[in-house]
Design a protein around this motif. Structure first.
Motif, PDB file in Angstrom:
ATOM      1  N   GLU A 307       2.563  -1.771   9.182  1.00 52.65           N
ATOM      2  CA  GLU A 307       1.803  -2.890   8.619  1.00 52.65           C
ATOM      3  C   GLU A 307       0.655  -2.389   7.749  1.00 52.65           C
ATOM      4  O   GLU A 307       0.306  -3.011   6.737  1.00 52.65           O
ATOM      5  N   GLY A 308       0.067  -1.260   8.145  1.00 52.69           N
ATOM      6  CA  GLY A 308      -0.983  -0.679   7.315  1.00 52.69           C
ATOM      7  C   GLY A 308      -0.463  -0.254   5.954  1.00 52.69           C
ATOM      8  O   GLY A 308      -1.116  -0.462   4.926  1.00 52.69           O
ATOM      9  N   LEU A 309       0.718   0.337   5.943  1.00 55.27           N
ATOM     10  CA  LEU A 309       1.331   0.718   4.675  1.00 55.27           C
ATOM     11  C   LEU A 309       1.640  -0.515   3.833  1.00 55.27           C
ATOM     12  O   LEU A 309       1.400  -0.529   2.617  1.00 55.27           O
ATOM     13  N   ALA A 310       2.149  -1.559   4.473  1.00 53.73           N
ATOM     14  CA  ALA A 310       2.460  -2.792   3.743  1.00 53.73           C
ATOM     15  C   ALA A 310       1.202  -3.409   3.152  1.00 53.73           C
ATOM     16  O   ALA A 310       1.213  -3.916   2.020  1.00 53.73           O
ATOM     17  N   ALA A 311       0.112  -3.368   3.905  1.00 50.35           N
ATOM     18  CA  ALA A 311      -1.145  -3.932   3.399  1.00 50.35           C
ATOM     19  C   ALA A 311      -1.659  -3.144   2.195  1.00 50.35           C
ATOM     20  O   ALA A 311      -2.145  -3.711   1.217  1.00 50.35           O
ATOM     21  N   ARG A 312      -1.524  -1.836   2.263  1.00 47.25           N
ATOM     22  CA  ARG A 312      -1.978  -1.025   1.130  1.00 47.25           C
ATOM     23  C   ARG A 312      -1.158  -1.320  -0.117  1.00 47.25           C
ATOM     24  O   ARG A 312      -1.688  -1.403  -1.221  1.00 47.25           O
ATOM     25  N   LEU A 313       0.148  -1.465   0.049  1.00 46.81           N
ATOM     26  CA  LEU A 313       1.003  -1.754  -1.099  1.00 46.81           C
ATOM     27  C   LEU A 313       0.760  -3.153  -1.643  1.00 46.81           C
ATOM     28  O   LEU A 313       0.914  -3.392  -2.844  1.00 46.81           O
ATOM     29  N   ALA A 314       0.385  -4.071  -0.773  1.00 43.27           N
ATOM     30  CA  ALA A 314       0.070  -5.413  -1.250  1.00 43.27           C
ATOM     31  C   ALA A 314      -1.156  -5.399  -2.147  1.00 43.27           C
ATOM     32  O   ALA A 314      -1.242  -6.151  -3.127  1.00 43.27           O
ATOM     33  N   ALA A 315      -2.089  -4.518  -1.834  1.00 39.61           N
ATOM     34  CA  ALA A 315      -3.301  -4.426  -2.650  1.00 39.61           C
ATOM     35  C   ALA A 315      -3.103  -3.518  -3.857  1.00 39.61           C
ATOM     36  O   ALA A 315      -3.692  -3.745  -4.915  1.00 39.61           O
ATOM     37  N   ALA A 316      -2.277  -2.473  -3.699  1.00 37.14           N
ATOM     38  CA  ALA A 316      -2.041  -1.514  -4.793  1.00 37.14           C
ATOM     39  C   ALA A 316      -0.538  -1.282  -4.904  1.00 37.14           C
ATOM     40  O   ALA A 316      -0.012  -0.293  -4.376  1.00 37.14           O
ATOM     41  N   PRO A 317       0.172  -2.175  -5.570  1.00 31.07           N
ATOM     42  CA  PRO A 317       1.646  -2.132  -5.540  1.00 31.07           C
ATOM     43  C   PRO A 317       2.285  -1.077  -6.432  1.00 31.07           C
ATOM     44  O   PRO A 317       3.483  -0.826  -6.297  1.00 31.07           O
ATOM     45  N   ASP A 318       1.549  -0.469  -7.344  1.00 30.30           N
ATOM     46  CA  ASP A 318       2.149   0.495  -8.272  1.00 30.30           C
ATOM     47  C   ASP A 318       2.255   1.882  -7.644  1.00 30.30           C
ATOM     48  O   ASP A 318       1.677   2.866  -8.113  1.00 30.30           O
ATOM     49  N   ASP A 319       3.008   1.954  -6.555  1.00 29.65           N
ATOM     50  CA  ASP A 319       3.192   3.209  -5.813  1.00 29.65           C
ATOM     51  C   ASP A 319       4.651   3.290  -5.377  1.00 29.65           C
ATOM     52  O   ASP A 319       5.004   2.844  -4.281  1.00 29.65           O
ATOM     53  N   PRO A 320       5.530   3.839  -6.199  1.00 26.49           N
ATOM     54  CA  PRO A 320       6.959   3.863  -5.849  1.00 26.49           C
ATOM     55  C   PRO A 320       7.246   4.612  -4.556  1.00 26.49           C
ATOM     56  O   PRO A 320       8.075   4.175  -3.759  1.00 26.49           O
ATOM     57  N   ASP A 321       6.560   5.733  -4.324  1.00 23.12           N
ATOM     58  CA  ASP A 321       6.791   6.476  -3.085  1.00 23.12           C
ATOM     59  C   ASP A 321       6.401   5.654  -1.865  1.00 23.12           C
ATOM     60  O   ASP A 321       7.066   5.708  -0.823  1.00 23.12           O
ATOM     61  N   GLY A 322       5.326   4.883  -1.997  1.00 25.23           N
ATOM     62  CA  GLY A 322       4.912   4.031  -0.898  1.00 25.23           C
ATOM     63  C   GLY A 322       5.943   2.960  -0.572  1.00 25.23           C
ATOM     64  O   GLY A 322       6.232   2.677   0.599  1.00 25.23           O
ATOM     65  N   TRP A 323       6.539   2.383  -1.600  1.00 21.75           N
ATOM     66  CA  TRP A 323       7.571   1.365  -1.373  1.00 21.75           C
ATOM     67  C   TRP A 323       8.799   1.979  -0.725  1.00 21.75           C
ATOM     68  O   TRP A 323       9.430   1.351   0.143  1.00 21.75           O
TER      69      TRP A 323
END
Length: 373
Positions: A307-323
């Motif tokens: 959920e922490g990773l999902a929250a970070r991507l929701a705020a900063a979505p331009d991270d392909p590795d994160g997705w």
């Protein structure tokens, strides 16, 4: 081309030297030098006399020393490198090496292309520019945008897209340079300052460092409601040990989100988890979910990391590795609905990046791990 000919000449000279060295060894006299054999025989006779008791110990030492001195002197005078009659053979070896070098150069000139220039990089970029963008990887897309920037040096949007291509290719430093150029051209745009801050965060393994905080602060000056800037600055406060102040910022951000915004649940879970832990809980890296299960971490803790990773991507979505990590984590957890939703969102965002799409599909096919469910 001049460097090629210099290199070819150097290699030919080196090869000729090796040939001459081998030839010198081959032409050396075979067998023992007669002068050396005489002195060795004298040493042997001295030892024989000593064994039969015909030579006193003091005389033995002096005799052996004198015989050894004469042996060394005779050895120094010998020259076995080339025999005196080997000049003809030496010339033949040198001529053979020269002929071989000339033959190689002549053959290259006849059947090779010594005058053919390399394909200019600009021509290759032009070919990439005219091709289908979906077939280009991020470095080639970045090269096309760099070329375009030469004719449009005052276009901040172009530099923003260049930064996205570079960050997708793993070049966080280059992305930061492009966004610095963008904010210098359009300093009033909060989204550019936010993108710059997100790039700093991506390059610092998710940490909100001083440069990122400065960029996010500049974004908030221009747009006080910038969600990403508010999220990251509050995260930075929590990382500094200011838990209450950081959580207050997150709670204010949560209250400002619309009721139907899917990010509300994610942020609320992160607030709750951080409040219970009293610190930030890092997002999982690839394979960390499986390793956590094997290491005795509870399913609730794993769910919290995801959920922490999902929250970070929701705020900063331009991270392909994160997705890719998020899709893989949902797949490991067996959460097909969230896996498919994350896959759809990321596929739409990175639709022009085939490599990212392939990594996302591979992550979605990761088998579920019942130990973490």
């Amino acid at each position: 081309m001049i460097f090629f000919w210099i290199g070819a000449a150097g290699l030919s000279a080196a090869a000729a030297a090796l040939v001459l060295r081998g030839a010198a060894r081959g032409l050396a006299p075979v067998g023992d030098d007669p002068n050396l054999a005489v002195h060795r025989r004298q040493l042997s006779e001295i030892d024989d006399l000593a064994e039969r008791g015909l030579l006193a110990q003091g005389e033995l030492k002096s005799a052996r020393a004198e015989a050894g001195r004469r042996l060394l002197a005779a050895a120094d005078q010998g020259d076995a490198a080339w025999p005196q009659d080997g000049n003809g053979a030496r010339r033949a070896v040198v001529a053979s090496a020269a002929i071989a070098s000339l033959a190689a150069v002549t053959l290259y000139v006849l059947i090779g292309s010594p005058g053919a220039p390399d394909q200019p990089f600009a021509r290759r970029v032009a070919e990439w520019r005219s091709s289908d963008p979906s077939r280009l990887d991020p470095p080639r897309i970045a090269a096309v945008l760099e070329q375009a920037a030469k004719t449009r040096p005052n276009d901040p949007e172009l530099y923003r897209n260049l930064a996205l291509a570079r960050i997708a290719g793993g070049d966080a430093v280059g992305a930061g340079e492009a966004l610095r150029r963008a904010v210098s051209l359009a300093p009033q745009r909060a989204d550019l300052w936010t993108a710059l801050g997100e790039t700093f965060v991506a390059g610092d393994n998710g940490q909100v460092g001083p440069d990122a905080r400065t960029a996010f602060a500049e974004a908030l000056k221009r747009d006080p409601n910038d969600l990403s800037a508010r999220y990251h600055l509050s995260k930075g406060l929590i990382a500094d040990g200011k838990l209450d102040e950081g959580l207050a910022g997150w709670r204010a951000l949560l209250a400002s989100l619309p009721p139907a915004d899917e990010r509300r649940a994610i942020l609320a879970a992160e607030i709750d988890r951080t409040a219970k832990a009293g610190r930030l809980v890092e997002a999982p890296a690839p394979g960390q979910v499986q390793a956590a299960a094997e290491g005795g971490v509870t399913p609730d803790m794993i769910q919290g990391m995801v959920e922490g990773l999902a929250a970070r991507l929701a705020a900063a979505p331009d991270d392909p590795d994160g997705w890719v990590r998020l899709v893989r984590a949902y797949a490991v957890l067996g959460d097909a609905a969230r896996r498919d939703a994350a896959l759809a969102s990321a596929s739409t965002r990175f639709k022009d990046q085939p490599r990212v799409l392939a990594a996302l599909r591979q992550a979605a096919d990761t088998p579920a791990n019942t130990a973490v469910q």
